[in-house]
Write a protein that holds these residues in place. Structure first.
Motif, PDB file in Angstrom:
ATOM      1  N   PRO A   9       0.790  -1.235   0.000  1.00 25.58           N
ATOM      2  CA  PRO A   9       0.000   0.000   0.000  1.00 25.58           C
ATOM      3  C   PRO A   9       0.820   1.282   0.000  1.00 25.58           C
ATOM      4  CG  PRO A   9      -0.157  -1.123   2.123  1.00 25.58           C
ATOM      5  CD  PRO A   9       0.623  -2.003   1.210  1.00 25.58           C
ATOM      6  N   GLY A  10       2.066   1.265   0.407  1.00 26.25           N
ATOM      7  CA  GLY A  10       2.862   2.487   0.495  1.00 26.25           C
ATOM      8  C   GLY A  10       3.368   2.992  -0.847  1.00 26.25           C
ATOM      9  N   TRP A  11       3.376   2.172  -1.873  1.00 25.73           N
ATOM     10  CA  TRP A  11       3.979   2.561  -3.142  1.00 25.73           C
ATOM     11  C   TRP A  11       3.100   3.500  -3.962  1.00 25.73           C
ATOM     12  CZ3 TRP A  11       7.033  -1.838  -5.904  1.00 25.73           C
ATOM     13  CH2 TRP A  11       8.130  -2.167  -5.127  1.00 25.73           C
ATOM     14  N   ASN A  12       1.781   3.287  -3.967  1.00 22.62           N
ATOM     15  CA  ASN A  12       0.823   4.103  -4.723  1.00 22.62           C
ATOM     16  C   ASN A  12       1.205   4.201  -6.203  1.00 22.62           C
ATOM     17  OD1 ASN A  12      -0.722   4.557  -2.450  1.00 22.62           O
ATOM     18  ND2 ASN A  12       0.423   6.376  -1.887  1.00 22.62           N
ATOM     19  N   LEU A  13       1.318   3.068  -6.847  1.00 18.25           N
ATOM     20  CA  LEU A  13       1.624   3.036  -8.275  1.00 18.25           C
ATOM     21  C   LEU A  13       0.432   3.555  -9.074  1.00 18.25           C
ATOM     22  CD1 LEU A  13       3.261  -0.490  -8.425  1.00 18.25           C
ATOM     23  CD2 LEU A  13       4.417   1.700  -8.378  1.00 18.25           C
ATOM     24  N   ILE A  14       0.699   4.195 -10.195  1.00 16.55           N
ATOM     25  CA  ILE A  14      -0.348   4.793 -11.018  1.00 16.55           C
ATOM     26  C   ILE A  14      -0.580   3.909 -12.240  1.00 16.55           C
ATOM     27  CG2 ILE A  14      -0.977   6.800 -12.392  1.00 16.55           C
ATOM     28  CD1 ILE A  14       0.870   8.427 -10.502  1.00 16.55           C
ATOM     29  N   GLU A  33      -5.926   2.629 -16.622  1.00 15.68           N
ATOM     30  CA  GLU A  33      -7.149   2.861 -15.849  1.00 15.68           C
ATOM     31  C   GLU A  33      -7.478   4.349 -15.810  1.00 15.68           C
ATOM     32  OE1 GLU A  33     -10.489   1.861 -13.535  1.00 15.68           O
ATOM     33  OE2 GLU A  33      -9.196   0.684 -14.831  1.00 15.68           O
ATOM     34  N   GLU A  34      -6.452   5.195 -15.709  1.00 11.62           N
ATOM     35  CA  GLU A  34      -6.699   6.635 -15.731  1.00 11.62           C
ATOM     36  C   GLU A  34      -7.278   7.073 -17.073  1.00 11.62           C
ATOM     37  OE1 GLU A  34      -3.257   8.849 -14.693  1.00 11.62           O
ATOM     38  OE2 GLU A  34      -3.594   8.602 -12.547  1.00 11.62           O
ATOM     39  N   MET A  35      -6.738   6.510 -18.168  1.00  8.83           N
ATOM     40  CA  MET A  35      -7.270   6.847 -19.494  1.00  8.83           C
ATOM     41  C   MET A  35      -8.711   6.392 -19.630  1.00  8.83           C
ATOM     42  SD  MET A  35      -4.109   6.154 -22.148  1.00  8.83           S
ATOM     43  CE  MET A  35      -5.240   5.651 -23.389  1.00  8.83           C
ATOM     44  N   ARG A  36      -9.023   5.204 -19.107  1.00 11.40           N
ATOM     45  CA  ARG A  36     -10.390   4.686 -19.183  1.00 11.40           C
ATOM     46  C   ARG A  36     -11.352   5.582 -18.411  1.00 11.40           C
ATOM     47  NH1 ARG A  36     -14.180   1.865 -16.614  1.00 11.40           N
ATOM     48  NH2 ARG A  36     -13.019   1.858 -14.661  1.00 11.40           N
ATOM     49  N   LEU A  37     -10.961   5.974 -17.193  1.00 14.33           N
ATOM     50  CA  LEU A  37     -11.817   6.843 -16.398  1.00 14.33           C
ATOM     51  C   LEU A  37     -12.005   8.202 -17.055  1.00 14.33           C
ATOM     52  CD1 LEU A  37     -10.521   6.006 -12.807  1.00 14.33           C
ATOM     53  CD2 LEU A  37     -12.675   5.304 -13.855  1.00 14.33           C
ATOM     54  N   ASP A  38     -10.948   8.708 -17.689  1.00 14.53           N
ATOM     55  CA  ASP A  38     -11.047   9.983 -18.405  1.00 14.53           C
ATOM     56  C   ASP A  38     -11.993   9.866 -19.594  1.00 14.53           C
ATOM     57  OD1 ASP A  38     -10.329  12.683 -18.831  1.00 14.53           O
ATOM     58  OD2 ASP A  38      -9.005  12.048 -20.476  1.00 14.53           O
ATOM     59  N   ASP A  39     -11.922   8.750 -20.322  1.00 13.36           N
ATOM     60  CA  ASP A  39     -12.826   8.536 -21.460  1.00 13.36           C
ATOM     61  C   ASP A  39     -14.279   8.449 -20.997  1.00 13.36           C
ATOM     62  OD1 ASP A  39     -10.699   8.542 -23.181  1.00 13.36           O
ATOM     63  OD2 ASP A  39     -10.575   6.350 -23.340  1.00 13.36           O
TER      64      ASP A  39
END
Length: 106
Positions: free
Chosen positions: A63-68, A72-78
């Protein structure tokens, strides 16, 4: 040489099927038993393809790494852009009167 009666052969086949737990099919109808006895393909296919390790799974494990996750970000933006244009998913009907199906029945 004496021949064996067909009724005796049928009785022998019936007894053999009960002993070896096979299906007794004197009329030779198609039953699909060959395909039901066949080994399932699913487990071997699951072993062939490696398991996917996603960024979301990595974030849950560490949980400490917070990888992006860029995909998924592109999908949510679409999805957000589609909602702004009015092309998003339709709202769920809260009552029976709100549903499209109820309005068509009239």
């Amino acid at each position: 040489m004496a021949s064996v009666l067909p009724s005796r052969i049928a009785a022998l086949n019936r007894l053999r099927c009960s002993l070896f737990q096979t299906s007794y099919n004197p009329t030779s109808q198609r039953t699909g038993a060959k395909y039901l006895r066949r080994r399932l393909q699913g487990p071997s296919m699951m072993q062939y393809y490696p398991q996917e390790f996603t960024i979301a799974q990595a974030n849950k494990i560490i949980p400490g790494w917070n990888l992006i996750d860029r995909l998924e970000e592109m999908r949510l933006d679409d999805v957000e852009q589609k909602k702004k244009r009015g092309k998003g998913t339709p709202k769920k009907a809260k009552t029976a009167a709100d549903s499209r199906r109820a309005s068509r029945k009239r």
